[in-house]
Design an enzyme around this catalytic site. Sequence first.
Site, PDB file in Angstrom:
ATOM      1  N   HIS A 121     -16.093  24.307   1.290  1.00  0.00           N
ATOM      2  CA  HIS A 121     -16.556  23.484   2.406  1.00  0.00           C
ATOM      3  C   HIS A 121     -16.566  24.249   3.721  1.00  0.00           C
ATOM      4  CE1 HIS A 121     -12.448  22.980   4.057  1.00  0.00           C
ATOM      5  NE2 HIS A 121     -12.066  22.961   2.785  1.00  0.00           N
ATOM      6  N   ASP A 122     -17.575  23.990   4.510  1.00  0.00           N
ATOM      7  CA  ASP A 122     -17.717  24.515   5.876  1.00  0.00           C
ATOM      8  C   ASP A 122     -17.958  26.014   5.940  1.00  0.00           C
ATOM      9  OD1 ASP A 122     -16.982  22.066   7.725  1.00  0.00           O
ATOM     10  OD2 ASP A 122     -15.486  22.097   6.119  1.00  0.00           O
ATOM     11  N   GLY A 139     -12.370  27.684   2.383  1.00  0.00           N
ATOM     12  CA  GLY A 139     -13.024  26.872   3.398  1.00  0.00           C
ATOM     13  C   GLY A 139     -13.181  27.593   4.723  1.00  0.00           C
TER      14      GLY A 139
END
Length: 280
Positions: A121-122, A139
């Site tokens: 994520h991200d 992340g």
Amino acid sequence: MAQIHPTAAVAPGAVIGQGCVIGPGCVVGPDVVLDDDVELIAHAVIDGHTRLAHGVRVFPFASIGMAPQDLKYRNEPTRCEIGAGTLVREGVTVHRASVGGAGVTTVGANCMLMAASHVAHDCVLGDGVILANNVMLGGHVEVGPGAFIGGGAAVHQTVRVGRLAMVSGMAGVTNDIPPFGYVFGLPARLVGFNRIGLLRRGATRDQLRTLRAVHTVLFKDAGEFAGKLPEVEARFGTEPLVQELLAFVRDPSRRRQLVRPGRMAAPELGGTDEEPGEGS
């Protein structure tokens, strides 16, 4: 018109562009946008607020846009975007963003994510990034354009990998890698710079010699690192590649320290400006 196999499950609300091919067993969620000429070969899952740009190809058993592996996430409408021409091979996972960041996981154009690589994520990947098999990005990792990360390498969350950097296979990266840097080992250590990648993108021999001199001053010569930066700027500051390197090092928004220097661990990774070793 798009070609959709009768065994594929395309949810109402999904936007499917012209020339798309959705193969057998694929699943496309209701908030997905597939631009023109996207191909899902077979048994791929695309979910969440996810956009695949023109010409993206997704191989079997890849998963793009699923919820992040973050206990803080509560199904907020975060996003995932894959750039034009990117190749996503078998078993790749790219998760949509979590909370506390910019709200989007981004893979740039013309990237190649090889089999079983993971983009958490991200993460933000620039154009032309290559992840070899089984690469793991934590992340909020940022990977600059043209960087290459070798098979089985693990990159800790919030690490930044500079433009045209090269990470050897099986490396463990816990600190930031400057642009053009070449890291090796577990833990990863800076052992040189990516000469081949620079040459392939038009760098001159004079620029390579300048970068070698900068690398020596910053990472090999004795003295406090911060005190070497003005010396490098005074001696080599007119070179754009050096300016880029210094800007990365001085960026106050970086959350991790710079990777530490080390020794070359394999002779084939060495070479000279006249006889460069194999690289990205």
